[in-house]
Design a protein around this motif. Structure first.
Motif, short mmCIF file in Angstrom:
data_model
loop_
_atom_site.label_atom_id
_atom_site.label_comp_id
_atom_site.label_asym_id
_atom_site.label_seq_id
_atom_site.Cartn_x
_atom_site.Cartn_y
_atom_site.Cartn_z
N ILE A 25 -16.28 42.76 -3.48
CA ILE A 25 -16.51 41.45 -4.13
C ILE A 25 -15.90 41.45 -5.53
O ILE A 25 -15.27 40.47 -5.95
CB ILE A 25 -18.02 41.15 -4.20
N HIS A 26 -16.06 42.57 -6.21
CA HIS A 26 -15.56 42.67 -7.60
C HIS A 26 -14.05 42.43 -7.64
O HIS A 26 -13.54 41.68 -8.48
CB HIS A 26 -15.90 44.06 -8.14
N HIS A 27 -13.34 43.07 -6.73
CA HIS A 27 -11.87 42.97 -6.75
C HIS A 27 -11.36 41.69 -6.08
O HIS A 27 -10.53 40.98 -6.66
CB HIS A 27 -11.27 44.20 -6.05
N ASN A 80 -8.71 43.54 -18.26
CA ASN A 80 -9.83 44.48 -18.30
C ASN A 80 -10.12 45.07 -16.92
O ASN A 80 -10.37 46.27 -16.78
CB ASN A 80 -11.09 43.78 -18.83
N HIS A 81 -10.07 44.21 -15.89
CA HIS A 81 -10.33 44.72 -14.54
C HIS A 81 -9.18 45.58 -14.03
O HIS A 81 -9.40 46.53 -13.26
CB HIS A 81 -10.62 43.56 -13.58
N ASP A 82 -7.95 45.27 -14.42
CA ASP A 82 -6.82 46.14 -14.04
C ASP A 82 -7.08 47.57 -14.53
O ASP A 82 -6.90 48.54 -13.79
CB ASP A 82 -5.51 45.65 -14.68
N GLY A 129 -20.31 42.08 -20.80
CA GLY A 129 -19.19 42.53 -21.62
C GLY A 129 -18.64 43.86 -21.16
O GLY A 129 -18.86 44.28 -20.02
N TRP A 130 -17.96 44.50 -22.06
CA TRP A 130 -17.20 45.70 -21.76
C TRP A 130 -17.32 46.70 -22.90
O TRP A 130 -17.43 46.30 -24.07
CB TRP A 130 -15.72 45.36 -21.63
N VAL A 131 -17.23 47.99 -22.58
CA VAL A 131 -17.13 49.03 -23.62
C VAL A 131 -15.87 49.84 -23.32
O VAL A 131 -15.64 50.26 -22.17
CB VAL A 131 -18.39 49.92 -23.64
N ILE A 163 -15.62 50.61 -19.27
CA ILE A 163 -16.68 50.34 -18.29
C ILE A 163 -17.03 48.86 -18.35
O ILE A 163 -17.14 48.27 -19.43
CB ILE A 163 -17.94 51.21 -18.52
N ASP A 164 -17.14 48.26 -17.19
CA ASP A 164 -17.53 46.86 -17.03
C ASP A 164 -19.07 46.84 -16.94
O ASP A 164 -19.65 47.45 -16.05
CB ASP A 164 -16.92 46.36 -15.71
N VAL A 165 -19.72 46.17 -17.89
CA VAL A 165 -21.18 46.09 -17.81
C VAL A 165 -21.66 44.67 -17.49
O VAL A 165 -22.80 44.32 -17.76
CB VAL A 165 -21.89 46.67 -19.06
N GLU A 167 -23.16 42.22 -14.85
CA GLU A 167 -24.05 42.56 -13.73
C GLU A 167 -23.31 42.60 -12.39
O GLU A 167 -23.67 43.34 -11.49
CB GLU A 167 -25.23 41.59 -13.66
N HIS A 168 -22.24 41.80 -12.25
CA HIS A 168 -21.53 41.80 -10.96
C HIS A 168 -20.93 43.18 -10.65
O HIS A 168 -20.55 43.45 -9.52
CB HIS A 168 -20.46 40.69 -10.90
N ALA A 169 -20.82 44.05 -11.67
CA ALA A 169 -20.23 45.38 -11.47
C ALA A 169 -21.21 46.37 -10.85
O ALA A 169 -20.79 47.42 -10.34
CB ALA A 169 -19.72 45.93 -12.80
#
Ligand SMILES: [Fe+2]
Length: 206
Positions: A25-27, A80-82, A129-131, A163-165, A167-169
């Protein structure tokens, strides 16, 4: 226009840390949706779309005013997802070694101190968000977080790990237990890829 980069492992390859349904789902939904929305915005603007997205994001001033916010959100979502899918490794992490280890020790004191700070920031970031582990403008390693889909490239940083934080991750498997997701996530990072990115970007900056 731009096309989504494929991930080079199967959806179930990150089990048990990240379940197959979440990766799929994420991708195929979230990541793809940011790309679709970005292309829709680019169709009604005149930007040089021959350049990589990491360069295109810096051209935000050239967009129609009403598209600027959507552009940053969606191009950040793709970039970011790449990086997120690129730095993950089926079968588990390899050691932090070589130039990456040296850079981490120089900037954070030790690998343990780096892991501890990264884990804390990822576990406590409020909202979606993201770290990132980034190279800062002084050519040192740093940890920065962003909200929503912002990429740190817009602020002059070069991200090499993330890291994707959102919730969908992680929500299907971890629900509210984000710290468990963060701790497990560190066990599937391909530090060889992170080190390669580090080497390339440091060399480019010299
Ligand atoms: Fe995501």
């Amino acid at each position: 226009m731009y096309e989504l980069k494929k991930i080079d492992y199967s959806f179930d390859a990150l089990e048990p840390v990240i379940d197959a349904k979440t990766v799929e789902i994420h991708h195929t939904k979230h990541h793809q949706n940011y790309m679709n929305k970005l292309n829709e915005i680019l169709e009604r603007n005149s930007l040089d779309t021959s350049k990589p997205l990491e360069e295109l994001v810096l051209d935000v001033a050239d967009l129609n005013d009403e598209d600027k916010v959507g552009f940053l959100f969606n191009i950040g979502g793709v970039i970011n997802h790449d990086l997120y899918f690129k730095i993950l490794k089926p079968g588990g992490s390899n050691e932090i070694t070589g130039t990456l280890k040296e850079g981490i020790e120089k900037s954070f004191g030790s690998v343990d101190a780096f892991v501890s700070e990264f884990t804390k920031k990822a576990s406590t970031l409020m909202g979606s968000g993201w770290v990132f582990l980034v190279i800062n403008p002084n050519n040192e390693l740093d940890i920065v977080s962003t909200n929503n889909q912002e990429t740190p490239i817009s602020s002059g940083f070069e991200p090499i790990m993330v890291i994707d934080v959102w919730e969908h991750a992680y929500y299907l498997k971890y629900q509210n237990l984000r710290p468990d997701y963060v701790n497990n996530f560190l066990n599937i990072i391909n530090f060889d890829v992170v080190e390669k990115l580090y080497d390339e970007k440091i060399q480019k900056n010299i």
